[in-house]
Motif scaffolding. Structure first.
Motif, short mmCIF file in Angstrom:
data_model
loop_
_atom_site.label_atom_id
_atom_site.label_comp_id
_atom_site.label_asym_id
_atom_site.label_seq_id
_atom_site.Cartn_x
_atom_site.Cartn_y
_atom_site.Cartn_z
N GLU A 102 0.81 -1.21 0.00
CA GLU A 102 0.00 0.00 0.00
C GLU A 102 0.85 1.26 0.00
O GLU A 102 1.92 1.30 0.59
N ASP A 103 0.30 2.28 -0.63
CA ASP A 103 0.87 3.62 -0.59
C ASP A 103 -0.26 4.59 -0.28
O ASP A 103 -1.32 4.52 -0.90
N VAL A 104 -0.05 5.47 0.68
CA VAL A 104 -1.04 6.48 1.03
C VAL A 104 -0.76 7.70 0.15
O VAL A 104 0.35 8.22 0.13
N LYS A 105 -1.78 8.14 -0.57
CA LYS A 105 -1.62 9.25 -1.50
C LYS A 105 -2.76 10.24 -1.34
O LYS A 105 -3.84 9.91 -0.89
N SER A 106 -2.50 11.46 -1.76
CA SER A 106 -3.56 12.46 -1.88
C SER A 106 -3.96 12.48 -3.36
O SER A 106 -3.32 11.82 -4.19
N ASP A 107 -4.99 13.24 -3.69
CA ASP A 107 -5.38 13.34 -5.10
C ASP A 107 -4.24 13.91 -5.94
O ASP A 107 -4.02 13.49 -7.07
N PHE A 108 -3.50 14.85 -5.37
CA PHE A 108 -2.40 15.48 -6.09
C PHE A 108 -1.23 14.52 -6.29
O PHE A 108 -0.71 14.37 -7.40
N THR A 109 -0.79 13.85 -5.22
CA THR A 109 0.38 12.98 -5.32
C THR A 109 0.08 11.69 -6.09
O THR A 109 1.00 11.08 -6.62
N ALA A 110 -1.18 11.30 -6.19
CA ALA A 110 -1.53 10.10 -6.96
C ALA A 110 -1.31 10.32 -8.45
O ALA A 110 -1.16 9.36 -9.20
N GLN A 111 -1.27 11.57 -8.87
CA GLN A 111 -1.06 11.88 -10.29
C GLN A 111 0.41 12.02 -10.66
O GLN A 111 0.74 12.25 -11.82
N ASP A 112 1.31 11.88 -9.68
CA ASP A 112 2.75 12.00 -9.92
C ASP A 112 3.20 10.94 -10.92
O ASP A 112 2.94 9.74 -10.74
N LYS A 113 3.89 11.37 -11.98
CA LYS A 113 4.31 10.45 -13.04
C LYS A 113 5.28 9.39 -12.54
O LYS A 113 5.20 8.23 -12.93
N VAL A 114 6.23 9.79 -11.68
CA VAL A 114 7.21 8.83 -11.18
C VAL A 114 6.52 7.75 -10.35
O VAL A 114 6.81 6.56 -10.51
N PHE A 115 5.58 8.15 -9.49
CA PHE A 115 4.83 7.17 -8.70
C PHE A 115 4.07 6.21 -9.61
O PHE A 115 4.09 5.00 -9.39
N ARG A 116 3.41 6.73 -10.62
CA ARG A 116 2.61 5.87 -11.50
C ARG A 116 3.48 4.88 -12.26
O ARG A 116 3.14 3.71 -12.40
N ILE A 117 4.64 5.34 -12.75
CA ILE A 117 5.54 4.45 -13.50
C ILE A 117 6.11 3.38 -12.58
O ILE A 117 6.11 2.19 -12.90
N LYS A 118 6.63 3.80 -11.41
CA LYS A 118 7.23 2.83 -10.49
C LYS A 118 6.21 1.82 -9.98
O LYS A 118 6.53 0.63 -9.84
N SER A 119 4.99 2.24 -9.73
CA SER A 119 3.98 1.29 -9.25
C SER A 119 3.62 0.28 -10.34
O SER A 119 3.38 -0.89 -10.06
N LYS A 120 3.61 0.72 -11.60
CA LYS A 120 3.33 -0.21 -12.71
C LYS A 120 4.46 -1.23 -12.86
O LYS A 120 4.21 -2.41 -13.07
N ILE A 121 5.71 -0.77 -12.75
CA ILE A 121 6.85 -1.69 -12.83
C ILE A 121 6.81 -2.68 -11.68
O ILE A 121 7.05 -3.87 -11.85
#
Length: 167
Positions: free
Chosen positions: A125-144
């Protein structure tokens, strides 16, 4: 500039830090000593993403929301609904290497907020806000992470209207 204060008293320590380097070290050590929620040590950030670093039970959380999720998961663990709760587990997405010119390249890592077992499933799990959930690095790393570890369930959660929801 970060604003430092003790959550129990709300007293600002900005003036103290600028006046004494020894006191700055003492305040940094206080983060490791504070354990109870009322005496947790907090650092408020005034940067791009404002958050309050919080120390609770010896762990430093990046936000108050993350610390609240920790308390919630600890309650679930005590009730027996989850097991093997791990705080800030690290995953290597790509090992370090040397390129053709001999330059060392660092490993790419992902540090999640929590991992635990629930009903036979491994959950990260990762706790995110609406703003930080849109971070490109987070999205790429979570997909990998999900691609390399198909046996885990990845969740990004946030606190909304009195409940934890998956984003």
């Amino acid at each position: 500039m970060a604003k430092i204060f003790f959550a129990s008293s709300g007293a600002s320590a900005d003036a103290l830090i600028s006046s004494s380097p020894a006191l700055k070290k003492a305040i940094i050590k206080a983060r490791a000593i504070a354990r109870a929620r009322k005496s947790s040590f907090c650092v408020k950030s005034t940067g791009k993403i404002p958050h309050t670093k919080t120390l609770l039970d010896g762990y430093t959380f990046d936000s108050a929301s993350e610390a609240n999720r920790y308390v919630y998961l600890k309650t679930l663990e005590k009730a027996g609904r989850i097991s093997a709760l791990c705080i800030h587990p690290g995953f290597t997405l790509q090992p370090g290497f040397k390129d053709r010119l001999g330059r060392a390249r660092r490993a790419i890592t992902y540090i999640a907020d929590f991992s635990y077992e629930q009903e036979g499933l491994s959950i990260v799990e990762d706790v995110k806000s609406d703003f930080t959930a849109q971070d490109k690095v987070f999205r790429i790393k979570s997909k990998i992470l999900c691609f390399q570890n198909p046996n885990i369930v990845f969740r990004a959660v946030k606190y909304h209207r009195g409940a934890w929801i998956e984003i």
